[in-house]
Design a protein around this motif. Sequence first.
Motif, PDB file in Angstrom:
ATOM      1  N   GLY A   1       1.017  -1.178   0.091  1.00 40.42           N
ATOM      2  CA  GLY A   1       0.055   0.108   0.132  1.00 40.42           C
ATOM      3  C   GLY A   1       0.820   1.182   0.036  1.00 40.42           C
ATOM      4  O   GLY A   1       2.012   1.312   0.633  1.00 40.42           O
ATOM      5  N   SER A   2       0.325   2.274  -0.349  1.00 41.22           N
ATOM      6  CA  SER A   2       1.028   3.578  -0.739  1.00 41.22           C
ATOM      7  C   SER A   2       0.017   4.783  -0.559  1.00 41.22           C
ATOM      8  O   SER A   2      -1.329   4.507  -0.899  1.00 41.22           O
ATOM      9  CB  SER A   2       1.943   3.672  -1.924  1.00 41.22           C
ATOM     10  N   SER A   3       0.518   5.808  -0.433  1.00 39.46           N
ATOM     11  CA  SER A   3      -0.111   7.264  -0.554  1.00 39.46           C
ATOM     12  C   SER A   3       0.649   8.432  -0.841  1.00 39.46           C
ATOM     13  O   SER A   3       1.774   8.368  -0.419  1.00 39.46           O
ATOM     14  CB  SER A   3      -0.998   7.407   0.779  1.00 39.46           C
ATOM     15  N   SER A   4       0.006   9.281  -1.640  1.00 42.07           N
ATOM     16  CA  SER A   4       0.642  10.254  -1.911  1.00 42.07           C
ATOM     17  C   SER A   4       0.389  11.850  -1.265  1.00 42.07           C
ATOM     18  O   SER A   4       0.573  12.847  -1.637  1.00 42.07           O
ATOM     19  CB  SER A   4       0.817  10.697  -3.558  1.00 42.07           C
ATOM     20  N   SER A   5      -0.460  11.399  -0.145  1.00 40.64           N
ATOM     21  CA  SER A   5      -0.958  12.546   0.571  1.00 40.64           C
ATOM     22  C   SER A   5      -0.039  13.061   1.399  1.00 40.64           C
ATOM     23  O   SER A   5       0.662  12.303   2.370  1.00 40.64           O
ATOM     24  CB  SER A   5      -2.255  12.022   1.427  1.00 40.64           C
ATOM     25  N   CYS A   6       0.063  14.543   1.516  1.00 42.94           N
ATOM     26  CA  CYS A   6       0.981  14.998   2.511  1.00 42.94           C
ATOM     27  C   CYS A   6       0.215  15.243   3.757  1.00 42.94           C
ATOM     28  O   CYS A   6       0.914  15.944   4.958  1.00 42.94           O
ATOM     29  CB  CYS A   6       1.487  16.392   2.033  1.00 42.94           C
ATOM     30  N   GLU A   7      -0.943  15.224   3.904  1.00 43.47           N
ATOM     31  CA  GLU A   7      -1.735  15.053   5.280  1.00 43.47           C
ATOM     32  C   GLU A   7      -1.226  14.231   6.362  1.00 43.47           C
ATOM     33  O   GLU A   7       0.000  13.520   6.133  1.00 43.47           O
ATOM     34  CB  GLU A   7      -3.129  15.255   4.795  1.00 43.47           C
ATOM     35  N   ASN A   8      -2.376  13.554   7.052  1.00 38.55           N
ATOM     36  CA  ASN A   8      -2.092  12.425   7.859  1.00 38.55           C
ATOM     37  C   ASN A   8      -2.903  11.169   7.401  1.00 38.55           C
ATOM     38  O   ASN A   8      -4.050  11.019   7.850  1.00 38.55           O
ATOM     39  CB  ASN A   8      -2.422  13.153   9.292  1.00 38.55           C
ATOM     40  N   PRO A   9      -2.474  10.354   6.515  1.00 36.58           N
ATOM     41  CA  PRO A   9      -3.215   9.231   5.855  1.00 36.58           C
ATOM     42  C   PRO A   9      -3.240   8.182   6.875  1.00 36.58           C
ATOM     43  O   PRO A   9      -2.696   8.042   7.852  1.00 36.58           O
ATOM     44  CB  PRO A   9      -2.426   8.992   4.910  1.00 36.58           C
ATOM     45  N   SER A  10      -4.542   7.267   6.853  1.00 36.69           N
ATOM     46  CA  SER A  10      -4.667   6.107   7.378  1.00 36.69           C
ATOM     47  C   SER A  10      -4.710   4.782   6.613  1.00 36.69           C
ATOM     48  O   SER A  10      -4.878   5.133   5.315  1.00 36.69           O
ATOM     49  CB  SER A  10      -5.987   5.981   8.248  1.00 36.69           C
ATOM     50  N   HIS A  11      -4.077   3.754   7.075  1.00 39.24           N
ATOM     51  CA  HIS A  11      -3.829   2.741   6.328  1.00 39.24           C
ATOM     52  C   HIS A  11      -4.197   1.387   7.095  1.00 39.24           C
ATOM     53  O   HIS A  11      -3.951   1.424   8.286  1.00 39.24           O
ATOM     54  CB  HIS A  11      -2.435   2.608   5.844  1.00 39.24           C
ATOM     55  N   THR A  12      -5.045   0.364   6.482  1.00 39.53           N
ATOM     56  CA  THR A  12      -5.523  -0.775   7.124  1.00 39.53           C
ATOM     57  C   THR A  12      -4.647  -1.937   6.863  1.00 39.53           C
ATOM     58  O   THR A  12      -4.494  -2.314   5.670  1.00 39.53           O
ATOM     59  CB  THR A  12      -6.711  -0.935   6.977  1.00 39.53           C
ATOM     60  N   TYR A  13      -3.960  -2.367   7.795  1.00 40.56           N
ATOM     61  CA  TYR A  13      -3.095  -3.880   7.401  1.00 40.56           C
ATOM     62  C   TYR A  13      -4.175  -5.038   7.900  1.00 40.56           C
ATOM     63  O   TYR A  13      -4.647  -5.252   8.610  1.00 40.56           O
ATOM     64  CB  TYR A  13      -1.975  -3.885   8.481  1.00 40.56           C
ATOM     65  N   THR A  14      -4.341  -5.685   6.674  1.00 40.37           N
ATOM     66  CA  THR A  14      -5.122  -6.786   6.652  1.00 40.37           C
ATOM     67  C   THR A  14      -4.529  -7.967   7.141  1.00 40.37           C
ATOM     68  O   THR A  14      -5.139  -9.358   7.555  1.00 40.37           O
ATOM     69  CB  THR A  14      -5.965  -7.162   5.498  1.00 40.37           C
ATOM     70  N   ALA A  15      -3.018  -8.235   7.083  1.00 39.82           N
ATOM     71  CA  ALA A  15      -2.469  -9.406   7.051  1.00 39.82           C
ATOM     72  C   ALA A  15      -1.430  -9.353   8.160  1.00 39.82           C
ATOM     73  O   ALA A  15      -0.878  -8.325   8.350  1.00 39.82           O
ATOM     74  CB  ALA A  15      -1.579 -10.159   5.892  1.00 39.82           C
ATOM     75  N   ASP A  16      -1.244 -10.494   8.977  1.00 42.07           N
ATOM     76  CA  ASP A  16      -0.286 -10.583  10.041  1.00 42.07           C
ATOM     77  C   ASP A  16       1.344 -10.209   9.479  1.00 42.07           C
ATOM     78  O   ASP A  16       1.717 -10.680   8.303  1.00 42.07           O
ATOM     79  CB  ASP A  16      -0.368 -11.753  10.824  1.00 42.07           C
ATOM     80  N   GLY A  17       2.074  -9.693  10.174  1.00 41.57           N
ATOM     81  CA  GLY A  17       3.395  -9.435   9.659  1.00 41.57           C
ATOM     82  C   GLY A  17       3.874  -8.095  10.382  1.00 41.57           C
ATOM     83  O   GLY A  17       3.241  -7.408  11.188  1.00 41.57           O
ATOM     84  N   ILE A  18       5.230  -7.884  10.241  1.00 39.52           N
ATOM     85  CA  ILE A  18       6.021  -6.874  10.547  1.00 39.52           C
ATOM     86  C   ILE A  18       6.654  -6.154   9.417  1.00 39.52           C
ATOM     87  O   ILE A  18       7.327  -6.344   8.596  1.00 39.52           O
ATOM     88  CB  ILE A  18       7.060  -7.334  11.553  1.00 39.52           C
ATOM     89  N   TYR A  19       5.925  -4.720   9.385  1.00 37.81           N
ATOM     90  CA  TYR A  19       6.110  -3.988   8.093  1.00 37.81           C
ATOM     91  C   TYR A  19       7.118  -2.670   8.429  1.00 37.81           C
ATOM     92  O   TYR A  19       7.152  -2.143   9.333  1.00 37.81           O
ATOM     93  CB  TYR A  19       4.821  -3.541   7.536  1.00 37.81           C
ATOM     94  N   ASP A  20       7.976  -2.511   7.446  1.00 37.92           N
ATOM     95  CA  ASP A  20       8.545  -1.374   7.237  1.00 37.92           C
ATOM     96  C   ASP A  20       7.704  -0.141   6.728  1.00 37.92           C
ATOM     97  O   ASP A  20       7.036  -0.365   5.729  1.00 37.92           O
ATOM     98  CB  ASP A  20       9.842  -1.823   6.186  1.00 37.92           C
ATOM     99  N   VAL A  21       8.188   1.050   6.923  1.00 39.52           N
ATOM    100  CA  VAL A  21       7.215   2.190   6.490  1.00 39.52           C
ATOM    101  C   VAL A  21       8.286   3.117   6.121  1.00 39.52           C
ATOM    102  O   VAL A  21       9.324   3.550   6.924  1.00 39.52           O
ATOM    103  CB  VAL A  21       6.438   2.627   7.603  1.00 39.52           C
ATOM    104  N   SER A  22       7.878   3.835   5.167  1.00 29.80           N
ATOM    105  CA  SER A  22       8.768   5.101   4.688  1.00 29.80           C
ATOM    106  C   SER A  22       8.208   6.289   4.140  1.00 29.80           C
ATOM    107  O   SER A  22       6.799   6.010   3.705  1.00 29.80           O
ATOM    108  CB  SER A  22       9.973   4.508   3.575  1.00 29.80           C
ATOM    109  N   LEU A  23       8.511   7.474   4.519  1.00 33.10           N
ATOM    110  CA  LEU A  23       7.976   8.624   3.820  1.00 33.10           C
ATOM    111  C   LEU A  23       9.119   9.552   3.044  1.00 33.10           C
ATOM    112  O   LEU A  23      10.155   9.830   3.490  1.00 33.10           O
ATOM    113  CB  LEU A  23       7.364   9.415   5.153  1.00 33.10           C
TER     114      LEU A  23
END
Length: 475
Positions: free
Chosen positions: A420-442
């Motif tokens: 999943g990704s987003s190009s919003s400069c605001e404060n996005p929400s994202h729903t993770y549906t699968a178990d896992g440990i995720y990296d996040v970048s901005l």
Amino acid sequence: MQTNHRDPIFAIRVIFLLAALVLAPVGIFYALATFSVSATVETEVQAGGSEDHDDPAIWIHPSDPALSLVISTLKDAGLVSYDVNGKRVQLVDQYGTMNNVDLRYNFPLGGDRVDLVVASHRFLPAKNTLAMFKVNPTTRQLENVTADPPIKPNISEVYGTCMYLSPVSGKYYAFITSKAGIVEQWELFDNGAGKVDGALRRTLDNVNGLTQTEGCVADDVYADLYIGEENVGIWKYGAEPGDGAVRAAVDSTGAGGHLTADVEGLTIYYTSNKAGYLLASSQGASEFVIYERVSPNNYLATFDIVPGNGIDGVSKTDGIDVTNVFFGPGFPQGVFVAHDGSDDVAKTNLKLVPWQDIAKGVTPPLTIDTTWDPRSVGDTGVAAKFSAKPHIGPAPLKVTFTNLSSGDIDSCLWNFGDGGSSSSCENPSHTYTADGIYDVSLAVSGPEGDDTLNRPKYVWVGDFENAYLPIVVAR
């Protein structure tokens, strides 16, 4: 109690070496004055050991300045840190003895941005190397991030060090000074394993006949490098690797100068309008000399630190540092920190003086500017920062990300680590549906540059109630 080595009348004397000093860029006349101030806090001295301090560096906490630290070298131990009240927080003694220390914020390391502390090893067991630490903002502890093998300059005896964050390239550097007068400039970088390594980029090899040097400071806005040649005076070089050996004299220990050998610590007081001051330790006179930060670095005043507030005076100072911002309730308008080479308990320690006491000792008063952010010194103006809530929980996990980026930003790209990704400069929400440990970048960009912050293993989705969870701190 240490007594002042001068006649008390000197505390208020005005030396009319000249009737006034004309500062052409701003049209201000400064009286050439020598004045006295007193410390309001001193660092505690532990029982046992010689407590042989040398050089301090001020670390400003990212969210609560009252949790800030003064980090100091101990030539008989290692590094020691103190809180805003002078109480010891940490002793790092397993890395041998250290001589000088400096720091810079937002150093890219291990996919994150850290506050990097660099110290010079002068003696065994790690003689002639640089030690690297990051400051953990949650614990306020120094954590070793020195590459193996460490940086080993081509100098017979590593002496002083200061850091530089280039406003031209955004690269980080360490300058190393020596008793032989040789100065080296090393670029610092992540070695790919989350440790700090470096590469030699410039050598000032007695080109100008330099003799023993120790104190230095780099200006991360004007790209200037100031070096104290102990028996001669202060020189200003360009701080960029390609600037060579061209230099200008700031002041001298000779006739007509305002310094008394040895010239030791150097530090810069930054202001929002790119003005401010260069300060130097004139060790032979136990005084501190103030200059304009902007060229041609006009001399302004000299002061000393005398007994007061139940604290002894200061003499034989090596290193100094200064900050313009709130440094706890006792220093709402900034603080000046000086090494005291002869404390009243037959050891050495650090003395802390409110900046406003120094500023008001000059006629007209020096600037008091608490709006300049030391953590942004040398920054391009764009820095990616974010936090998330919650970042741990069972699926489906809805995470709200808060964009904390600074600077003039006109585009953003979020990568949530699960496709999943987003190009919003605001404060996005994202729903993770699968178990896992995720990296996040901005990634953010704007007219003044771009920046990317990667937070590995940042979102934990699943049942981790009984699992070990890392401490995650928003930058």
